[in-house]
Design a protein around this motif. Structure first.
Motif, PDB file in Angstrom:
ATOM      1  N   GLN A   1     -41.123  -1.641 -34.777  1.00 39.52           N
ATOM      2  CA  GLN A   1     -40.722  -2.264 -36.038  1.00 39.52           C
ATOM      3  C   GLN A   1     -39.354  -1.731 -36.476  1.00 39.52           C
ATOM      4  O   GLN A   1     -38.499  -2.490 -36.946  1.00 39.52           O
ATOM      5  N   LEU A   2     -39.171  -0.435 -36.304  1.00 42.06           N
ATOM      6  CA  LEU A   2     -37.892   0.171 -36.698  1.00 42.06           C
ATOM      7  C   LEU A   2     -36.761  -0.328 -35.802  1.00 42.06           C
ATOM      8  O   LEU A   2     -35.655  -0.606 -36.266  1.00 42.06           O
TER       9      LEU A   2
ATOM     10  N   GLU B   1     -36.539  -3.118 -34.456  1.00 44.25           N
ATOM     11  CA  GLU B   1     -36.218  -4.491 -34.816  1.00 44.25           C
ATOM     12  C   GLU B   1     -35.329  -4.572 -36.048  1.00 44.25           C
ATOM     13  O   GLU B   1     -34.803  -5.643 -36.369  1.00 44.25           O
ATOM     14  N   LEU B   2     -35.175  -3.455 -36.743  1.00 43.48           N
ATOM     15  CA  LEU B   2     -34.306  -3.442 -37.913  1.00 43.48           C
ATOM     16  C   LEU B   2     -32.866  -3.115 -37.534  1.00 43.48           C
ATOM     17  O   LEU B   2     -31.988  -3.062 -38.387  1.00 43.48           O
ATOM     18  N   GLN B   3     -32.645  -2.864 -36.259  1.00 42.61           N
ATOM     19  CA  GLN B   3     -31.295  -2.553 -35.800  1.00 42.61           C
ATOM     20  C   GLN B   3     -30.540  -3.838 -35.536  1.00 42.61           C
ATOM     21  O   GLN B   3     -31.127  -4.826 -35.126  1.00 42.61           O
ATOM     22  N   ASP B   4     -29.249  -3.810 -35.798  1.00 45.35           N
ATOM     23  CA  ASP B   4     -28.416  -4.952 -35.437  1.00 45.35           C
ATOM     24  C   ASP B   4     -27.026  -4.425 -35.093  1.00 45.35           C
ATOM     25  O   ASP B   4     -26.822  -3.215 -35.026  1.00 45.35           O
TER      26      ASP B   4
ATOM     27  N   ASN C   1     -25.764  -2.097 -37.602  1.00 42.45           N
ATOM     28  CA  ASN C   1     -26.550  -0.860 -37.706  1.00 42.45           C
ATOM     29  C   ASN C   1     -27.236  -0.577 -36.379  1.00 42.45           C
ATOM     30  O   ASN C   1     -28.456  -0.664 -36.272  1.00 42.45           O
TER      31      ASN C   1
ATOM     32  N   PHE D   1     -29.797   2.756 -36.177  1.00 35.85           N
ATOM     33  CA  PHE D   1     -30.703   2.970 -37.294  1.00 35.85           C
ATOM     34  C   PHE D   1     -31.880   3.869 -36.932  1.00 35.85           C
ATOM     35  O   PHE D   1     -32.202   4.805 -37.648  1.00 35.85           O
TER      36      PHE D   1
ATOM     37  N   GLU E   1     -30.915   7.400 -36.544  1.00 40.82           N
ATOM     38  CA  GLU E   1     -30.634   7.985 -37.861  1.00 40.82           C
ATOM     39  C   GLU E   1     -31.923   8.376 -38.574  1.00 40.82           C
ATOM     40  O   GLU E   1     -32.018   9.452 -39.161  1.00 40.82           O
ATOM     41  N   VAL E   2     -32.894   7.486 -38.525  1.00 42.80           N
ATOM     42  CA  VAL E   2     -34.169   7.773 -39.189  1.00 42.80           C
ATOM     43  C   VAL E   2     -34.855   8.972 -38.547  1.00 42.80           C
ATOM     44  O   VAL E   2     -35.360   9.863 -39.232  1.00 42.80           O
TER      45      VAL E   2
ATOM     46  N   LEU F   1     -33.129  12.149 -39.467  1.00 41.03           N
ATOM     47  CA  LEU F   1     -33.485  12.467 -40.846  1.00 41.03           C
ATOM     48  C   LEU F   1     -34.893  13.057 -40.903  1.00 41.03           C
ATOM     49  O   LEU F   1     -35.145  14.039 -41.595  1.00 41.03           O
ATOM     50  N   TYR F   2     -35.776  12.457 -40.133  1.00 38.02           N
ATOM     51  CA  TYR F   2     -37.159  12.920 -40.077  1.00 38.02           C
ATOM     52  C   TYR F   2     -37.228  14.379 -39.625  1.00 38.02           C
ATOM     53  O   TYR F   2     -37.897  15.198 -40.250  1.00 38.02           O
TER      54      TYR F   2
END
Lengths: 190, 136
Positions: B28-29, B31-34, B37, B40, B43-44, B47-48
């Motif tokens: 899911q994460l 799929e938020l890349q483009d 970004n 992404f 980066e997450v 951060l984690y």
């Protein structure tokens, strides 16, 4: 599009996201941006209330500029929980119309019921998916569209009265019965 | 050349999933890349690891107390579980659940045992993901 300045322009919602987790804030921000929403992310209920102008301090910017169309808050947060934030928002005449969505990693039925009873728009189990956000966005936009329609319908009706036929009939009926009642009262009993 | 790298990435990813390190949330994460970004997920994850290091330390310290403050431990673990869940760290998520079960039953030894296992998984996943993100 209506000329009402409070309507959402260009299908862009402004969402206030509240979560004490840095990672979750980053994720929800991305989810919302991908869904063409403006995002303001804060880390606590107190900061959320401050942002919304409900924490005593008057915000320097006018409320309309900050206009928030949706609040998404985590349930378990230190200090003020999402549930407590929800209650505060729903008991504020200024803010109660803003839909509030609760997010929680724990799928507890009693918790869900409590939040919905308190007026939450929805309860999302974490991790929140893109499909959840898109669905929410559509619901909020449609809701706003409906409010717009209702508002404009009301205005139209007011404009039409007393020439609108239905209203006219009712008014005339009312006045007719009132008149006849008055007439009966006035007629002297012989 | 690129096809090989692609294959390498694909294999790495597949093994991460097959071995149960990651779950659907990771996809899911991704799929938020483009194009705007492209990093992404990295980066997450970064951060984690940065954010959870603090939590791991807190838990470590709290486990040294006598008697154990299970409520505090449970609270820390709830936060750690949440973030782990958000990046799709399946094994870690399960270890967290186990840990919290031990907290509920006041099983100090269970907590300590599970925590050791958790730290191993945490470090192992970090290495694997670092490797994964290195492939261009």
């Amino acid at each position: 599009m209506g000329s009402d300045c409070s309507s959402i322009g260009a299908e862009e919602l402004h969402v206030l996201a509240v979560d004490d987790s840095l990672v979750d804030r980053k994720v929800i921000e991305r989810l919302l941006k991908i869904s063409s929403c403006k995002v303001t992310a804060v880390e606590s209920g107190r900061m959320a209330l401050q942002y919304l102008g409900l924490d005593g301090e008057k915000s320097s910017v006018g409320f309309d500029e900050l206009k928030v169309n949706l609040i998404m808050t985590d349930y378990s947060m230190p200090g003020m929980t999402g549930y407590e934030l929800l209650k505060k928002i729903k008991s504020s005449s200024k803010l109660r119309q803003i839909p509030v969505v609760i997010m929680s990693s724990e799928n507890i039925l009693a918790r869900i019921d409590r939040c919905l009873e308190e007026g939450a728009e929805d309860f999302l189990v974490k991790p929140v998916k893109l499909s959840d956000v898109k669905r929410l966005r559509d619901v909020i936009l449609r809701g706003d569209e409906n409010d717009e329609k209702k508002g404009s319908q009301k205005r139209k009706l007011n404009d039409l009265l007393p020439t609108s036929s239905l209203a006219c009939d009712l008014t005339s009926l009312k006045s007719a019965s009132a008149a006849s009642q008055q007439a009966r009262l006035k007629r002297p009993r012989l | 050349m690129e096809r090989n790298l692609h294959k390498q990435l694909g294999n790495m990813k597949k093994s991460l999933f097959d071995q149960g390190y990651l779950d659907e949330q990771f996809i899911q994460l991704e799929e938020l890349q483009d194009e705007a970004n492209p990093n992404f997920v990295e980066e997450v994850v970064t951060l984690y690891y940065r954010d959870s290091a603090r939590l791991i330390q807190n838990i470590e310290q709290t486990l040294e107390n006598n008697p154990l403050d299970f409520a505090k431990l449970d609270n820390y673990m709830h936060q750690f579980k949440g973030s782990s869940c958000s990046i799709g760290a399946k094994k870690l998520k399960n270890e967290c659940t186990q840990f919290r079960e031990h907290c509920k039953t006041g099983n100090g030894d269970g907590c300590k045992r599970t925590f050791q296992q958790l730290k191993k998984e945490y470090a192992a996943l970090k290495k694997k993901l670092e490797h994964y993100f290195q492939v261009p």
